[in-house]
Design an enzyme around this catalytic site. Structure first.
Site, PDB file in Angstrom:
ATOM      1  N   LYS A 216     -71.258  -8.923 -51.018  1.00  0.00           N
ATOM      2  CA  LYS A 216     -72.650  -8.467 -51.129  1.00  0.00           C
ATOM      3  C   LYS A 216     -72.681  -7.265 -52.065  1.00  0.00           C
ATOM      4  CE  LYS A 216     -76.575  -7.184 -48.124  1.00  0.00           C
ATOM      5  NZ  LYS A 216     -77.005  -6.963 -46.722  1.00  0.00           N
TER       6      LYS A 216
ATOM      7  N   SER B 211     -81.092  -9.446 -45.227  1.00  0.00           N
ATOM      8  CA  SER B 211     -80.921  -9.121 -46.627  1.00  0.00           C
ATOM      9  C   SER B 211     -79.687  -9.753 -47.275  1.00  0.00           C
ATOM     10  CB  SER B 211     -80.818  -7.600 -46.776  1.00  0.00           C
ATOM     11  OG  SER B 211     -79.654  -7.128 -46.131  1.00  0.00           O
TER      12      SER B 211
ATOM     13  N   SER C 206     -79.364  -8.523 -40.813  1.00  0.00           N
ATOM     14  CA  SER C 206     -79.145  -8.961 -42.198  1.00  0.00           C
ATOM     15  C   SER C 206     -77.938  -9.849 -42.441  1.00  0.00           C
ATOM     16  CB  SER C 206     -79.057  -7.741 -43.122  1.00  0.00           C
ATOM     17  OG  SER C 206     -80.341  -7.248 -43.384  1.00  0.00           O
TER      18      SER C 206
END
Lengths: 475, 98, 489
Positions: free
Chosen positions: C79, C154, C178
């Site tokens: 990420k 996210s 997330s």
């Protein structure tokens, strides 16, 4: 006319002498090339996290112990938010509600009167970076960013510039004695914010508070306080009111000026620092720190007077600065003659340090050499004036007094044969003073004495000469 | 929920947060955030009589770092990341007010 | 050559160990599909082919020299808010344009030590603020199951890449759901570890007291292995936990029945407005667990309904300070101004997206003078109530079983204009972050539209072994995790 009283409180920032910064392993170095002791933590890079420096915590707690504070077993960390180019994260890690040290006091002598000033708290925080003002821009050097900084907060307990000065001098002494900070003001290691208010004598509530921020020179702090107190009194006398505000001190003009009004006061939005857990200290570690606490200047002064028999004046001069006092301490194991040593330290030593602009650590003399020198003078091996010569050589070059005396031929002559010969010659060649002495004028012997000393080129032992002359004339 | 009641001065708060907003953004955020504030009013119904925040954990002394030198970044890395630099420093517009 | 790109870590490890495949072959297959994707799934923000090939060739050499490591030759995607030395770390924001990370996050160091191949940077909501990966300044990511749907957020890029077989596994971060929510939306396994289990050093902070890095994988065993590698105390993260890291994979391999396991079914987690298909899938999963020997008890978490409010106060407050460093001074983009204050305001106005601005403003407000007690302080106390709720239910059960989200993935653009509506989607995930517990999401069914549905298992503090074991056993008896998005065929 009304009488006014000033009330003063100090927030004193002291940089601790840790090796590395408060929250990262970058070295704390003064005067290094800009931005050479920096890392993701102290420059506020994404993802970097603070870790507490154990030594800083120890030094902050020791400072608290030396100032009679109670140490919080559980203390907490908070963020203080404000945008400024010297604050890498745009928040400062500090302690708001639960600082390391709470409550304390400082006993100080001001103009011969002993006063007790109360300390509210000491908390640990981090230093800001250094802004350098250049043409058309400012430049930021993060070497200082994140170094350990403690804030010692007094209560509003002082009433004059003298009080404030005595307080800061005592704080500085204690920090130096405690090995907490060198408090070198030129390097910004000790800075104070001064809160000043004025009220008519007899009024119970305090007047509006003006804060003068970030001053490092004691002389300027004194001037600023004196100016500000006068200013506030004259505003009040003219029927005006004092605004709560932050002012700066312009040393060149010798006056304070408005920096920030109350309306523009920051909203710091303190909240708990989530990257640091509350800190718990154990009884054991606090006990260990307590056992390492040094003797403070006040305690040393008392010991010098009571145990060494020094005059109070000598004790105060010797302890004013820790390095000097430590040097004196280092002589003591080699000698019991405290007073002559003290005389040398207050006299020759101070003179030479000032003249040569060096600190006592840089002088080449070993403490045991001074002890020996004092012994040699005491034993009459050399005269007092020769002693001063030897002292200066020791100061500049080191070595032992004996070798210097020998090399320079400074030893006094106590040898009977040589003295006899000089004394006989003096008596034979100066009948008039001899006659006067015998007629009952004892001072006349001094002339004969001088003749002997001259003949010996200063090396004759004056005590021995005097004894010999008397023996010959009285006999 | 009475959303009229809950309103913040978005312009002032944005200034505190160092974010410049257009009037349009101010208006949009105002209404969106007022809705959120109105929603969180639900917390007022919780009976918090006895509740005190506990420290889930506290750092002990041996979790602190020793005062030993760690790895710093090179000067060049700091300078390369800075949007503007000169004389080995990060350059910013002239700071006037202290 | 066999299909390596769709393998799990477990299968790929075996293939690599047996010499049936090389790391270089794996990355070539992946690089090809990512290239052919041409932005349809759009999980990646950057993928440095040279670096990936170089790493793969080193892995093959190491193996050739007779060595093995836990993740030797396994591609893992990261990420884009975790710092990797020498790489940009955009956090999907314009404000970090030009920033090159000068250091490795602790999890990255651990992945490198375990022999993993760092396979590209995946998309996310800007600074992890969002639940759909639509608040992303640098690219659009789609749900591989239905390309006009969001992948969740996210960590949407992390989940989409795994689900589309564009990577083998990935790391995400979870502040309010997330990891778990995009895993659920994309049909992956996602695990949010206990707070402090995984070092946050090098993770760009959103809400420091809630953030955790965790794995998103194709099955439970993979999540267990990845967790094993990245967990542990870190001297650079003062909030990391000191407890030794167990072998999670061993734990789940040893679990053969749920006999003696008590699972709590929190009644507040079956919320009003929940999609009936989600509820049905979850209830079926509960029955499956019962059939495997678990005892199911109804439990109550009375303060769960306040989680969103507490979360959006605490998280935004912390974010307002955490994101203050993005000011155009030391790194990233800068819009100049006459003085520093103008520079900050302009840089942040232009560099940050709307949702980030909204949250910073909200967080600034709840901390500001006069409002701190009413918002922040109160939220902290209600957070304590939420913790207490979990503490008491874990006295009577070993884990909680619940849905992850009230609905499956939704269409892009459906909620972007209504922040509060978007926030309310986090209703079933945020409590866990507020209480610091661990939780995972794994596939438990599909909607009639063919969208995955996730099952949430919530564990006590440091009880990852337990939820992984339960999830693993459930997975062994179902085949939801074996399905692949249609567009892949």
């Amino acid at each position: 006319m009304k009488q006014y009283e000033a009330t003063i409180g100090l927030e004193t920032h002291v940089m601790q002498q840790t090796r590395t910064k408060m929250f990262c392993g970058c070295l704390r170095v003064y005067g290094a090339d800009a931005n050479t002791h920096v890392c993701p933590v102290c420059v506020g890079y994404p993802g970097a996290m603070p870790v507490l420096n154990r030594k800083a915590i120890e030094l902050c707690c020791k400072a608290g112990m030396l100032l009679g504070c109670s140490i919080n077993r559980l203390s907490r960390w908070d963020r203080k938010n404000y945008f400024y180019p010297d604050m890498a994260k745009n928040y400062q890690i500090t302690q708001a509600d639960d600082p390391l040290c709470l409550g304390g006091k400082l006993e100080v002598e001001v103009d011969g009167v002993t006063k007790v000033f109360d300390i509210e708290r000491i908390h640990q925080e981090e230093n800001a970076a250094k802004n350098i003002h250049a043409a058309g821009a400012s430049l930021v050097d993060y070497n200082r960013a994140g170094t350990a900084l403690m804030e010692i907060v007094s209560t509003p307990c002082m009433h004059s510039a003298e009080d404030a000065l005595a307080y800061m001098t005592a704080i500085k002494q204690i920090m130096q004695y405690g090995g907490i900070s060198a408090c070198d003001q030129e390097k910004g290691e000790m800075r104070s914010d001064v809160n000043i208010s004025v009220r008519p004598v007899g009024q119970s509530e305090l007047g509006a508070k003006v804060e003068i921020k970030n001053m490092n020179s004691f002389a300027f702090i004194k001037e600023a306080i004196e100016y500000e107190v006068d200013r506030q009194i004259s505003v009040l006398e003219q029927g005006g009111t004092i605004d709560q505000e932050t002012r700066g001190y312009d040393a060149e003009r010798g006056e304070t000026f408005v920096q920030r009004s109350k309306e523009d006061a920051h909203d710091y939005r303190y909240f708990p620092e989530p990257d640091l857990l509350p800190l718990t200290l154990t009884e054991e570690e606090m006990e260990a720190w307590r056992s390492e606490l040094p003797e403070l200047p006040a305690q040393r002064r008392a010991r010098y007077v009571e145990e060494l028999g020094l005059p109070a004046y000598d004790a105060a001069v010797l302890t004013a600065d820790k390095a000097t006092s430590d040097w004196f301490e280092a002589v003591l194991p080699y000698s019991s003659k405290a007073k002559p040593i003290s005389n040398f330290m207050m006299g020759e030593m101070q003179r030479l340090l000032t003249e040569k602009e060096i600190t006592i650590e840089a002088c080449k003399m070993m403490p045991e050499a001074l002890a020996k020198l004092v012994d040699l003078i005491d034993q009459g091996v050399i005269s007092n004036s020769a002693g001063k010569q030897v002292f200066e050589i020791l100061f500049d070059e080191g070595g032992t007094p004996e070798s210097i005396i020998e090399a320079k031929g400074l030893a006094q002559v106590s040898d009977d044969c040589a003295l006899e010969q000089w004394a006989d010659t003096a008596i034979a060649e100066n009948p008039k003073p001899v006659e006067e002495y015998k007629a009952g004028n004892p001072a006349s012997i001094n002339f004969l004495m001088g003749q002997v000393m001259k003949a010996s080129r200063g090396k004759a032992n004056p005590g021995a000469v005097m004894q010999l002359l008397k023996q010959k004339l009285d006999g | 929920m009475e959303s009229e009641k809950h309103t913040m001065d978005v312009g002032y708060v944005a200034k505190l947060a160092a974010i410049e907003l257009t009037d349009q953004e101010k208006e949009l955020f105002q209404s969106q955030l007022d809705q959120v504030l109105s929603y969180v009013e639900q917390l007022n119904e919780v009976n918090l009589g006895e509740v005190e925040v506990r420290n889930e954990s506290a750092a002990s002394h041996d979790q602190l770092r020793s005062d030993d030198e760690g790895i710093s970044l090179s000067h060049e890395v700091i300078m390369a990341n800075a949007p503007s630099a000169s004389s080995g420093c990060v350059r910013v517009p002239k700071i006037i007010d202290q | 050559m066999s299909d390596l790109k769709s393998m799990t870590i477990g299968a790929l490890k075996a293939a690599l160990q047996e010499g049936e495949a090389s790391a270089q072959e794996v990355v070539e297959q992946l690089l090809t599909v990512v290239e052919e994707d041409a932005g349809r799934v759009g999980a990646f923000l950057s993928l440095d082919k040279d670096s990936v090939r170089e790493q793969a060739s080193v892995c093959d050499e190491v193996r050739g020299a007779g060595n093995d490591k836990k993740l030797l030759g396994i591609p893992i995607s990261i990420k884009d808010l975790i710092n990797v030395k020498g790489d940009p770390c955009t956090c999907s924001s314009h404000i970090l344009e030009g920033y090159v990370a000068p250091y490795d996050a602790t999890v990255i160091r651990k992945l490198r030590e375990a022999g993993a191949i760092l396979f590209g940077r995946v998309n996310m909501d800007e600074f992890a603020m969002g639940s759909s990966t639509e608040n992303a300044a640098l690219g659009v990511t789609s749900n591989p199951w239905r390309l006009d749907h969001v992948p969740g957020g996210s960590s949407g890029g992390s989940a989409a890449a795994v689900s589309a077989d564009h990577t083998i596994a990935s790391l995400g971060s979870d502040t309010g759901g997330s990891i778990r929510q995009p895993a659920a939306f994309c049909g992956c396994v996602g695990l949010k570890p206990t707070y402090g289990r995984v070092s946050r050093y090098g993770l760009t902070a959103f809400a420091s007291s809630l953030d955790q890095i965790g794995p998103i994988t194709k099955n439970v065993w993979d999540a267990a292995l990845l967790l094993e590698v990245i967990s542990g105390e870190d001297e650079r993260d003062a909030t990391s936990l000191r407890e030794p890291v167990p072998s999670y994979t061993k734990a789940l391999e040893q679990t053969t029945s749920l006999e003696g396991v008590t699972l709590g079914l929190p009644r507040e987690y079956f919320v009003e407005g929940m999609d009936p298909e989600v509820e049905e899938a979850v209830r079926n999963a509960v029955e499956q667990c019962r059939a495997l020997g678990a005892e199911i008890v109804d439990v109550s978490l009375p303060h769960a309904k306040y989680a969103i409010s507490v979360y959006y106060i605490i998280a935004t407050a912390e974010a307002s300070a955490n994101l203050a460093r993005f000011d155009g001074i030391r790194y990233g983009m800068r819009v100049d101004g006459a003085d520093p204050a103008a520079l900050y305001a302009k840089t942040r106005a232009s560099g940050l997206g709307d949702e980030v601005k909204r949250r910073i403003i909200l967080g600034t407000y709840v901390l500001s003078s006069g409002y701190y007690d009413a918002y922040y302080k109160k939220a902290q106390r209600v957070q304590q109530c939420i913790r207490n709720d979990f503490e008491s239910v874990f006295k009577e059960c070993d884990a909680l079983i619940a849905p992850v989200t009230p609905t499956p993935a939704y269409r892009k653009g459906e909620k972007t204009d209504d922040p509060l509506k978007m926030y309310l989607d986090d209703i079933l995930t945020t409590s866990v972050n507020l209480a610091g517990n661990c939780a995972l999401s794994l596939p438990c069914g599909f909607s009639s539209d063919g969208l995955p549905i996730g099952l949430q298992l919530i564990g006590n503090h440091l009880d990852e072994e337990n939820i992984l074991s339960i999830a693993h056993l459930y997975e062994q008896h179902t085949d939801w995790h074996k399905r692949k998005p249609e567009f892949l065929s």
